[in-house]
Enzyme design. Structure first.
Site, PDB file in Angstrom:
ATOM      1  N   SER A 283      62.333  41.957  40.162  1.00 10.67           N
ATOM      2  CA  SER A 283      62.331  40.502  40.017  1.00 10.67           C
ATOM      3  C   SER A 283      63.487  39.892  40.788  1.00 10.67           C
ATOM      4  O   SER A 283      64.509  40.547  41.042  1.00 10.67           O
ATOM      5  CB  SER A 283      62.470  40.110  38.545  1.00 10.67           C
ATOM      6  OG  SER A 283      63.820  40.217  38.116  1.00 10.67           O
ATOM      7  N   ASP A 284      63.325  38.619  41.168  1.00  8.19           N
ATOM      8  CA  ASP A 284      64.504  37.882  41.600  1.00  8.19           C
ATOM      9  C   ASP A 284      65.386  37.701  40.368  1.00  8.19           C
ATOM     10  O   ASP A 284      64.921  37.798  39.228  1.00  8.19           O
ATOM     11  CB  ASP A 284      64.109  36.532  42.205  1.00  8.19           C
ATOM     12  CG  ASP A 284      65.166  36.019  43.177  1.00  8.19           C
ATOM     13  OD1 ASP A 284      66.326  36.466  43.092  1.00  8.19           O
ATOM     14  OD2 ASP A 284      64.830  35.170  44.017  1.00  8.19           O
ATOM     15  N   TRP A 285      66.654  37.447  40.593  1.00  9.24           N
ATOM     16  CA  TRP A 285      67.633  37.438  39.513  1.00  9.24           C
ATOM     17  C   TRP A 285      67.397  36.223  38.602  1.00  9.24           C
ATOM     18  O   TRP A 285      67.779  35.114  38.927  1.00  9.24           O
ATOM     19  CB  TRP A 285      69.030  37.443  40.094  1.00  9.24           C
ATOM     20  CG  TRP A 285      69.627  38.810  40.303  1.00  9.24           C
ATOM     21  CD1 TRP A 285      70.837  39.241  39.824  1.00  9.24           C
ATOM     22  CD2 TRP A 285      69.084  39.922  41.028  1.00  9.24           C
ATOM     23  NE1 TRP A 285      71.065  40.547  40.204  1.00  9.24           N
ATOM     24  CE2 TRP A 285      70.002  40.999  40.940  1.00  9.24           C
ATOM     25  CE3 TRP A 285      67.894  40.144  41.725  1.00  9.24           C
ATOM     26  CZ2 TRP A 285      69.781  42.243  41.524  1.00  9.24           C
ATOM     27  CZ3 TRP A 285      67.665  41.384  42.308  1.00  9.24           C
ATOM     28  CH2 TRP A 285      68.598  42.416  42.211  1.00  9.24           C
ATOM     29  N   GLY A 286      66.749  36.459  37.461  1.00 10.30           N
ATOM     30  CA  GLY A 286      66.411  35.384  36.543  1.00 10.30           C
ATOM     31  C   GLY A 286      64.995  34.871  36.718  1.00 10.30           C
ATOM     32  O   GLY A 286      64.662  33.798  36.218  1.00 10.30           O
TER      33      GLY A 286
END
Length: 701
Positions: A233-236
């Site tokens: 995932s992208d961070w968050g």
């Protein structure tokens, strides 16, 4: 799912807690390993212009050591401007070796999103508006990185084309257009480049967040493309436990240090324990992670050691920077400058003396050195000429420039911008600059000083453009206008020095219509890395013949771009890509909108003639003769465009092949180029840019 006996054995030994720990962040840039079984953490780092500085494991605080300085590589837009596949491979190899040398397993690069609008704040991290050019350069880049036993993580999958409300915006685009324009390079990245990992995007697509979209991750990525790598995932970017568990997302990362509270941490464990999620879904993710570790020789075997900040790496960065410089205009052969006739030299413009490495968001770097244009020019001109510098313009009264590594530990630096980056919609559009009376007065004073000095000097070089306040993650520009009253400054300087060399440094297009007719010599450069200033100086002084070609259409204004003229940008809760496949030059061609400079444009200090076009449709190749008809050795990128019989929805032309050749003065060479998807009906056009077609053959349709 395929797995080795070793992976199968490890899976049987792992407890549920250990499996859960492997599929989410256990540090800001790493997962948790399982020490008792010899499974190490998976360690990541940002890219793509270099390996990011070291942070404390659990907080966004630089460790402050002196051993994490790296080579600053030219941005992806600069790399795309070279149109050179071998340089892409070499640049990737440098990044991979530096990541491995710093002990990383995954480098979060390359960024391959299509530049739908010139206003997107992260355009400098991406290659091009064109999916074919992006594909052709990202594949060797990926192969170069992964030759160093480091995984690439191509990003951001998918349709991440704006920073405004990037966490919440829902993209609506026709599926055939999605695949033709926005997914094409991703497909090549995983099928041809064999990228070991891929990063989900922040935005939604068709109502689902990309990081747990069953359509993107399961239907397209796994089933249609046969991808067996790891999805991070992208961070968050993860928002729902059930969706994340039941789709092909493998690792959740975020910007916060409450690791056990991540969506795929304790909340997921509870779902497994109460029967809402089968443990087999976790097993699939763990197997893919272990398979990745085997590919990288993390579970035994001999792994490459890597290295960083070596002379060879800096030389590679210089080679990319040299070929990335684009000569946009050169009337009266102002360039190259004759070093024996320079006289008294004035360099104007804040960008001449600014370091850009530590800026732009997650692309920020800690570099041992960055050669500015001023430093490059002064060191190449030498001591026989007086070289004067004046800023000409300023950002604010304090003269604060984009931060660099020299003050990253200052109390004034916001070390936690990552955490605040997820607030609200996750990004915004810049507001028009508000200039108070004191700042306006200061800019007038700087402008007057520059013009007065220009009258006294023999040679004037202007270096302006954008900086990482404008080319930046989490923020889109409001328009393409040059900031800081630069248009006025350039016009006044040209009025007293018509042969002034204008250098624009930026990661995305800017308006130039207010002064482009006055200017005789205009050069485009980028955030060009450790050696960028040296490369620019070599081009301006004629030591290097420029060969860069624009990877994007240079619009007169942003409303000449289809995302603004037809589609929606930035949209509201939803953004609809009404322009369809007419992105970039495809729109300008179809609707007869003249650009300032066309896609693929770039001049040389020599000239090239094209002749004898031959088309072999069975083999899918064309050939032509290209001759250097000038007196200087140089390189030319031959561009092949394909078009089909015209209908209402067909393209006038699209890039389908290219080759860059280096020719000595007077040399002629037969160039053979593979053409993508050529049919009997395809019209073939060959030229030096989308607006400079030299040869053509019609199809049978």
């Amino acid at each position: 799912m395929k797995m080795s006996k070793k992976v199968e054995s490890l899976l049987k030994e792992l407890t549920l807690d250990e499996k859960i720990a492997m599929i989410h962040g256990g540090a800001l840039f790493a997962t948790s390993g399982v020490e008792r079984l010899g499974i190490p953490p998976l360690v990541t780092s940002d890219g793509p212009m270099g390996v990011r500085l070291e942070f404390e494991p659990n907080e966004w605080k630089p460790v402050g050591h002196s051993d994490d300085f790296i080579t600053y590589l030219p941005c992806n837009s600069a790399l795309a401007a070279t149109w050179n596949r071998e340089l892409a491979r070499e640049s990737g190899k440098v990044l991979g070796e530096e990541a491995r040398g710093r002990g990383k397993d995954v480098i979060l690069a390359p960024g391959i999103n299509i530049k739908r609008s010139p206003l997107c704040g992260r355009n400098f991290e991406y290659f091009s508006e064109d999916p074919y050019l992006t594909q052709e350069l990202c594949v060797p880049f990926i192969q170069g990185v992964q030759s160093a036993d480091v995984a690439t993580c191509v990003k951001h999958f998918a349709a991440n084309n704006q920073e405004t409300d990037r966490l919440t915006v829902d993209v609506d685009v026709e599926k055939d257009v999605l695949h033709e324009i926005y997914l094409k390079a991703f497909k090549a990245a995983v099928q041809e480049g064999d990228s070991y990992t891929i990063m989900g995007a922040y935005n939604k697509l068709y109502g689902r967040h990309c990081c747990h979209s069953d359509y993107l991750l399961d239907d397209v990525l796994r089933k249609d493309w046969g991808y067996d790598g790891v999805v991070i995932s992208d961070w968050g970017g993860v928002h729902d436990t059930i969706e994340a568990a039941n789709t092909s997302l493998d690792i959740e990362m975020s910007v916060f240090s409450n690791f056990d509270e991540y969506i795929m941490a304790n909340p997921l464990k509870e779902k497994v324990q109460n029967g809402e999620v089968p443990e087999s879904a976790i097993d699939e993710k763990v197997v893919r992670i272990l398979n990745l570790m085997e590919k990288l020789h993390m579970l035994g075997g001999e792994r490459k050691r890597g290295c960083y900040n070596t002379p060879a790496h800096r030389e590679a960065a210089l080679n990319v920077a040299r070929e990335s410089v684009v000569l946009l205009k050169n009337e009266n052969q102002v360039l190259p400058l004759d070093i024996n006739k320079l006289g008294k030299v004035l360099v104007v413009g804040e960008n001449a003396d600014v370091c850009h490495a530590f800026g732009g968001g997650s692309a920020e770097l800690k570099v041992l050195y960055e050669t500015t244009p001023l430093l490059g020019l002064k060191s190449h001109i030498g001591g026989n000429n007086q070289v004067i510098y004046t800023p000409g313009y300023c950002r604010d009264l304090d003269g604060v420039n984009p931060v660099d590594w020299r003050n990253i530990e200052s109390e004034d630096v916001d070390k936690n911008w990552q955490e605040s980056s997820l607030e609200g919609g996750g990004g915004s559009t810049m507001k028009e600059e508000q200039v108070d009376a004191m700042l306006a007065q200061r800019r007038v004073q700087l402008r007057e000083e520059a013009v007065a000095l220009a009258k006294e000097c023999d040679t004037v070089i202007y270096v302006g453009g954008l900086n990482h306040f404008y080319d930046c993650e989490g923020s889109d520009r409001a328009n393409m206008k040059l900031p800081y009253d630069q248009d006025v400054l350039i016009q006044e300087l040209l009025a007293v020095k018509p042969d002034m060399v204008v250098v624009m440094m930026a990661g995305s297009q800017v308006e130039m219509t207010e002064w482009i007719e006055q200017a005789q010599a205009v050069v485009w450069t980028w955030y060009a890395g450790t050696e960028g200033g040296n490369a620019l100086a070599e081009v301006l002084l004629g030591d290097v013949n420029p060969s860069g070609k624009m990877p994007d259409t240079m619009y007169k204004t942003h409303t000449d771009c289809s995302a603004h003229a037809i589609g929606e940008f930035k949209g509201g809760e939803k953004v609809t890509y009404k322009e369809g496949r007419f992105v970039g030059y495809r729109y300008n061609d179809k609707f007869d909108v003249a650009p300032l400079f066309p896609f693929g444009h770039g001049l040389s200090y020599t000239s090239f003639a094209y002749d004898d076009l031959q088309v072999n449709r069975e083999q899918g190749v064309i050939s032509c003769l290209v001759k250097n008809t000038g007196a200087v050795d140089g390189a030319e990128t031959i561009q092949v465009y394909r078009s089909e019989p015209q209908t209402k929805d067909s393209l006038v032309k699209e890039l389908a092949g290219f080759e860059k050749v280096f020719l000595k003065a007077g040399e002629e060479q037969k160039v053979t180029i593979a053409v993508e998807n050529m049919t009997e009906d395809s019209n073939i056009l060959v030229g030096a840019s989308a607006g400079d077609i030299r040869l053509g053959i019609k199809g049978n349709g």
